[in-house]
Scaffold this active site. Sequence first.
Site, PDB file in Angstrom:
ATOM      1  N   LYS A 127       0.870  -1.178   0.000  1.00 43.51           N
ATOM      2  CA  LYS A 127       0.000   0.000   0.000  1.00 43.51           C
ATOM      3  C   LYS A 127       0.908   1.229   0.000  1.00 43.51           C
ATOM      4  CE  LYS A 127      -3.529   2.425   2.614  1.00 43.51           C
ATOM      5  NZ  LYS A 127      -4.450   2.374   3.744  1.00 43.51           N
ATOM      6  N   LYS A 168      -1.938  -1.534  -4.029  1.00 46.00           N
ATOM      7  CA  LYS A 168      -2.844  -0.392  -3.979  1.00 46.00           C
ATOM      8  C   LYS A 168      -2.039   0.896  -4.040  1.00 46.00           C
ATOM      9  CE  LYS A 168      -5.720   1.888  -0.636  1.00 46.00           C
ATOM     10  NZ  LYS A 168      -6.125   2.010   0.712  1.00 46.00           N
TER      11      LYS A 168
HETATM   12  C1  PBG Z   1      -7.505   3.267   5.351  1.00 46.91           C
HETATM   13  C2  PBG Z   1      -7.687   3.204   3.895  1.00 46.91           C
HETATM   14  C3  PBG Z   1      -7.491   4.190   2.921  1.00 46.91           C
HETATM   15  C4  PBG Z   1      -7.911   3.652   1.716  1.00 46.91           C
HETATM   16  C5  PBG Z   1      -8.334   2.353   1.973  1.00 46.91           C
HETATM   17  N1  PBG Z   1      -8.151   2.078   3.325  1.00 46.91           N
HETATM   18  C6  PBG Z   1      -7.045   5.597   3.049  1.00 46.91           C
HETATM   19  C7  PBG Z   1      -5.661   5.914   3.379  1.00 46.91           C
HETATM   20  O1  PBG Z   1      -4.786   5.075   3.571  1.00 46.91           O
HETATM   21  O2  PBG Z   1      -5.428   7.115   3.483  1.00 46.91           O
HETATM   22  C8  PBG Z   1      -7.952   4.376   0.405  1.00 46.91           C
HETATM   23  C9  PBG Z   1      -8.878   3.797  -0.599  1.00 46.91           C
HETATM   24  C10 PBG Z   1      -9.210   4.697  -1.732  1.00 46.91           C
HETATM   25  O3  PBG Z   1      -8.592   5.751  -1.956  1.00 46.91           O
HETATM   26  O4  PBG Z   1     -10.139   4.337  -2.452  1.00 46.91           O
HETATM   27  N2  PBG Z   1      -6.213   3.414   5.802  1.00 46.91           N
END
Ligand code: PBG
Length: 323
Positions: free
Chosen positions: A195, A248
């Site tokens: 991520k 992601k």
């Molecule tokens: C929670 C989370 C996030 C996303 C999914 N889980 C936000 C972040 O990390 O700031 C983002 C998903 C999206 O942008 O569609 N931490």
Amino acid sequence: MFPEHRPRRLRRTETLRRMVRETSVSVSDLIYPIFIKEGRSIKEPISSMPSQFRYSPDMLSDHIKYISSLGIPAVLLFGIPKKKDPVGSQAHRKDGVVQQAIKRIKDINPDLIVITDVCLCEYTDHGHCGILDDKGEVQNDDTLDILSHIALSHAKAGSDMIAPSDMMDGRVGIIRDALDDSSFENIPIMSYTAKYASSFYGPFRDAAGSTPKYGDRKGYQMDPPNIREAILEAGFDIEEGADIIMVKPALPYLDVIRVLADEFEVPLCAYQVSGEYAMIKAAAASGWADEDSCVMETMTSIKRSGADMIITYFAPQVAGLLS
Ligand code: PBG
């Protein structure tokens, strides 16, 4: 004159194109994210994500029936609580917003797979994914305990799969142990493995009210230039017990998807995030791109790069286009 040894490509009709196609997208590849807001009678449009809404648990019925009728196999839930505090205590309440929504969805369609996001950022008043020390630094190890409480409360409420997105080191192993100790050995973990600290999460943070009050998430999310680190992270997650790993965002990281697909045998998920969604929506709304064909092209690209499944806000639209 045509070069002598150059074989001719097949002149392709649509039927032949279909026969030789290397990649396919199917409705069973799709996971649809839904924002659940604590309260009653809420169906609120999300301004930065056209056609997406925040629903209170009592308002989910029609939406879940619609998603089910399209054949989408799974949803991913994000909770938006009424009250936030420094340690995100609303996240593991027995009757918390996600816990209520899981039960509600299972009443409407017990066969729909309910995956639940485990993170603190939607539940903390500072908006970080972990708890902070007095200097405002995220405390990795102290956060792990809370994450395992959240995961366990989701499992108890009926979640089919736990998806930790906080990016604390060691969270997959801690959550695995907590689930196993409470007889939830059969609940799989889908880990947000690679991520990245991405600018494409903007609309999500707007939707979930989870923008950090100060600082950023670069200390715990991955640095966009790194790909070897993604392989390392995936190795750790799988060793700790991750059943599915994830990359992601999706489109800016297709190379990462390809590398992890080649390196590891576990199923691989890609998350087409809120900013990727908003970009296509905005271009289409301006008449600069054809929405349906752009969406399908991104689906194909993500599958072609090696993903087995895709989390996307376009899931209902894709399901409609495929049928
Ligand atoms: C929670 C989370 C996030 C996303 C999914 N889980 C936000 C972040 O990390 O700031 C983002 C998903 C999206 O942008 O569609 N931490």
